[in-house]
Design a protein around this motif. Structure first.
Motif, mmCIF file in Angstrom:
data_model
loop_
_atom_site.group_PDB
_atom_site.id
_atom_site.type_symbol
_atom_site.label_atom_id
_atom_site.label_comp_id
_atom_site.label_asym_id
_atom_site.label_seq_id
_atom_site.Cartn_x
_atom_site.Cartn_y
_atom_site.Cartn_z
ATOM 1 N N GLY A 108 33.447 17.413 1.529
ATOM 2 C CA GLY A 108 34.817 18.024 1.529
ATOM 3 C C GLY A 108 34.972 19.223 2.346
ATOM 4 N N ILE A 109 35.965 19.833 2.842
ATOM 5 C CA ILE A 109 36.229 21.108 3.224
ATOM 6 C C ILE A 109 37.449 21.458 2.849
ATOM 7 C CG2 ILE A 109 37.162 20.546 5.326
ATOM 8 C CD1 ILE A 109 35.892 22.728 6.770
ATOM 9 N N GLY A 110 37.561 23.065 2.288
ATOM 10 C CA GLY A 110 38.694 23.748 1.822
ATOM 11 C C GLY A 110 38.964 25.087 2.188
ATOM 12 N N TYR A 111 40.249 25.397 1.874
ATOM 13 C CA TYR A 111 40.337 26.862 2.344
ATOM 14 C C TYR A 111 41.020 27.690 1.082
ATOM 15 C CZ TYR A 111 42.861 30.663 4.730
ATOM 16 O OH TYR A 111 43.114 31.828 5.235
ATOM 17 N N TYR A 112 40.440 29.140 1.099
ATOM 18 C CA TYR A 112 40.703 29.895 0.044
ATOM 19 C C TYR A 112 41.542 30.982 0.507
ATOM 20 C CZ TYR A 112 40.328 32.764 -4.487
ATOM 21 O OH TYR A 112 40.515 33.241 -5.420
ATOM 22 N N LEU A 117 38.647 32.349 3.215
ATOM 23 C CA LEU A 117 37.277 31.792 3.129
ATOM 24 C C LEU A 117 37.451 30.293 3.326
ATOM 25 C CD1 LEU A 117 35.780 33.822 0.179
ATOM 26 C CD2 LEU A 117 35.349 34.209 2.554
ATOM 27 N N ILE A 118 36.649 29.734 4.101
ATOM 28 C CA ILE A 118 36.435 28.296 4.245
ATOM 29 C C ILE A 118 35.199 27.871 3.570
ATOM 30 C CG2 ILE A 118 36.022 26.479 5.764
ATOM 31 C CD1 ILE A 118 37.568 28.251 8.161
ATOM 32 N N PHE A 119 35.321 26.918 2.812
ATOM 33 C CA PHE A 119 34.137 26.450 2.264
ATOM 34 C C PHE A 119 33.889 24.831 2.458
ATOM 35 C CE2 PHE A 119 37.695 26.682 -1.073
ATOM 36 C CZ PHE A 119 37.785 25.789 -1.565
#
Length: 274
Positions: A108-112, A117-119
């Motif tokens: 998975g990929i997400g955004y803060y 921040l992309i994680f």
């Protein structure tokens, strides 16, 4: 719109969707990103009629958890790396030091949004963090589990479902910290320099250590084992000489949530060119 059966089946766009069909769709400004397992189709929706703008082979993803909205852009991860469409172009974020990383297991990929921040959550539930302001990978933490859904956003917070629970994204606390600089050549890699001092500012951290290595030394030499909050002035041993220098900052203990490493200044004098 407003009339039953008001949409003609003659209004469609041909796309290449080999094998799996559509795996995810994301919007970015005036474009619609349509992913299949193999390809990415970009549809331009800026005008009264939509048209297929581009088909990017090898840019597909296996699941909707592997794409996410990033402000006015889109980020995604697949077997070949991590990518970000910033509204103008597609950027490969995994080029450079993470080019050889195995992204095939990425779940998975997400955004803060709070910290921009992309994680990316990989197969071992490690969370690799990319900073948009600094355009660099800045950390690695541990996710609680693989995401069951893609991320959704409410203001500056992001949420997703893990298992059967709705979870709010937070930054990892208490993780060990390690960062290495690249080769600092001071403008000319062919010229020897005598390194005299290092000045750097630190906030909310008292257990940070700094080491250095010259040219192609096999290991790092400890310069200071404990930095204090505020401006730190450190002196290199007499005769510290090289054509370039690298710095490494480490903390194997708990890193405070407000930790910041500020300006770093290297004091040196040039030697003879040989």
């Amino acid at each position: 719109i407003g009339k039953r059966y008001g949409f003609s089946n003659l209004n469609y766009i041909d796309m290449e969707l080999p094998g799996t069909g559509i795996t995810s769709m994301e919007t970015a400004a005036d474009r619609l990103f349509v992913f299949s397992a193999s390809n990415l189709n970009i549809i331009n929706v800026a005008q009264d009629f939509e048209f297929l703008e581009a088909t990017l082979n090898g840019m597909g993803i296996a699941s909707s958890t592997q794409s996410t909205r990033v402000g006015e852009g889109v980020a995604w991860v697949n077997d070949t790396g991590v990518y970000l469409f910033d509204g103008q172009q597609v950027n490969n974020l995994s080029d450079g030091r993470l080019m050889s990383y195995s992204w095939a297991s990425a779940k998975g990929i997400g955004y803060y949004p709070k910290e921009k921040l992309i994680f990316v959550i990989d197969g071992s539930n490690d969370k690799l963090v990319y900073s948009i302001p600094t355009q660099s990978w800045v950390g690695k933490g541990t996710a609680s589990d693989a995401p069951a859904t893609e991320f959704a956003y409410n203001g500056n917070d992001s949420y997703l479902i893990v298992g059967s629970q709705l979870e709010k994204t937070t930054l990892d606390a208490g993780a060990a910290f390690s960062m290495e600089t690249g080769k600092i050549t001071c403008g000319n890699i062919n010229q020897n320099k005598f390194f005299n001092a290092l000045q750097l500012s630190v906030a909310d951290e008292t257990n940070l250590s700094v080491s250095y290595r010259l040219d192609f030394d096999s290991g790092y030499t400890l310069l200071s084992s404990s930095l204090s909050d505020g401006l730190n002035n450190l002196s290199f041993p007499s005769g510290t000489k090289g054509k370039f220098i690298q710095l490494r900052f480490t903390d194997s203990g708990t890193v405070n949530a407000g930790f910041e490493l500020g300006d770093v200044t290297l004091v040196y004098r040039e030697g003879l060119i040989k």
